[in-house]
Design an enzyme around this catalytic site. Structure first.
Site, mmCIF file in Angstrom:
data_model
loop_
_atom_site.group_PDB
_atom_site.id
_atom_site.type_symbol
_atom_site.label_atom_id
_atom_site.label_comp_id
_atom_site.label_asym_id
_atom_site.label_seq_id
_atom_site.Cartn_x
_atom_site.Cartn_y
_atom_site.Cartn_z
ATOM 1 N N TYR A 39 0.834 -1.217 0.000
ATOM 2 C CA TYR A 39 0.000 0.000 0.000
ATOM 3 C C TYR A 39 0.863 1.260 0.000
ATOM 4 O O TYR A 39 0.359 2.345 -0.248
ATOM 5 C CB TYR A 39 -0.922 0.057 1.229
ATOM 6 C CG TYR A 39 -1.961 -1.031 1.331
ATOM 7 C CD1 TYR A 39 -2.170 -1.953 0.307
ATOM 8 C CD2 TYR A 39 -2.757 -1.130 2.479
ATOM 9 C CE1 TYR A 39 -3.120 -2.949 0.430
ATOM 10 C CE2 TYR A 39 -3.717 -2.120 2.606
ATOM 11 C CZ TYR A 39 -3.891 -3.030 1.585
ATOM 12 O OH TYR A 39 -4.841 -4.007 1.716
ATOM 13 N N HIS A 97 0.233 -11.566 2.079
ATOM 14 C CA HIS A 97 -0.767 -10.807 1.316
ATOM 15 C C HIS A 97 -1.392 -11.630 0.182
ATOM 16 O O HIS A 97 -2.607 -11.653 0.011
ATOM 17 C CB HIS A 97 -0.114 -9.545 0.747
ATOM 18 C CG HIS A 97 -1.081 -8.463 0.440
ATOM 19 N ND1 HIS A 97 -0.753 -7.135 0.466
ATOM 20 C CD2 HIS A 97 -2.385 -8.494 0.103
ATOM 21 C CE1 HIS A 97 -1.813 -6.397 0.165
ATOM 22 N NE2 HIS A 97 -2.816 -7.208 -0.068
#
Length: 267
Positions: A39, A97
């Site tokens: 991110y 992730h």
């Protein structure tokens, strides 16, 4: 430690935008914050937390290891880098992730490296994200189901992912839902609107309450104070059997997140 049912997502929020979102959320009473290496906002999240003045022991911070950092020689150093950015000695939860594309790094290798990070005290709990049933089986074989705190998956009224959810539950793995509002698409749904009117609630509150009622954790994000405050109230909304059945009927396997070259073969 159990994963909070309600937290703040930070996907696609960066720099001053994410700082404002996190600070506002913490001010309103949010105590769980979800971020990720990819991110590119861990440092901003860390700054917002530091400036908020909320004691670290009141917070539940989650980050996620990106695919480039899955090998055993990279995983722990990358997590230490995340901790530095987040200005903390540990995170509460660290997730893989995405599974390694093409199995470039085996599930066994990265899960054992993640477990080692837990043993070193860098993370209190570990878990997975975007894992299918065969991948969950491999993760359990690598570290045991007791060491897998959650599987964070796309889950909304339009993608209820029952097969994965039921398998995870049967093996004691908690589910965290991301994209719970289906990019806002579900907010326009007539069925949801009807339930919202019945409860004098907003469509977002109904969807979040539905997910939490199913036993999932949710991590909605917003940049607007009123939406952040409104979403919090979903915790006080309880849907009845009629509402739940109506939402169950909306499932149409409508998956929104399936990046080419990254997504596994979905169940």
């Amino acid at each position: 430690m159990t994963i909070p049912a309600f937290g703040l997502g930070t996907f696609r929020l960066k720099d001053d935008v994410v700082i404002a979102s996190v600070k506002t959320a913490l001010e309103l009473g949010y105590r769980a914050v979800d971020t990720a290496q990819i991110y590119d906002n861990e440092a901003a999240v860390g700054q917002a937390i530091a400036e908020s003045g909320v004691p670290r022991n009141e917070l539940y911070i989650t980050t996620k290891i990106w695919i480039e950092n899955l090998s055993k020689d990279k995983l722990i150093p990358s997590l230490k880098e995340s901790l530095k950015k987040l200005r903390t000695d540990y995170v509460d939860l660290t997730l893989i992730h995405w599974p390694s594309p093409g199995d470039a790094v085996s599930v066994e290798e990265f899960m054992q490296a993640l477990l080692e990070a837990k043993k070193q005290g860098l993370t209190r709990e570990i878990g997975i994200s975007n894992f299918t049933i065969p991948l969950m089986e491999k993760a359990i074989a690598a570290v045991g189901a007791d060491n897998i705190a959650t599987n964070q998956i796309e889950l909304s009224p339009y993608l209820q992912n029952r097969k994965v959810v039921d398998w995870a539950k049967a093996h004691g793995i908690h589910i965290t839902s991301y994209m719970t509002l289906a990019y806002g698409k579900a907010l326009k749904d007539e069925v949801i609107a009807r339930i919202a009117a019945k409860h004098n609630a907003t469509p977002a509150q109904v969807i979040l309450a539905w997910a939490m009622g199913e036993g999932y954790s949710v991590i909605p994000s917003s940049t607007r104070r009123e939406n952040l405050a409104s979403s919090l109230l979903a915790q006080d909304l309880h849907l009845d059997a009629e509402d739940k059945n109506a939402i169950a009927a909306l499932d149409c396997n409508d998956r929104l997140v399936s990046p080419e070259g990254l997504a596994p073969a979905w169940d």
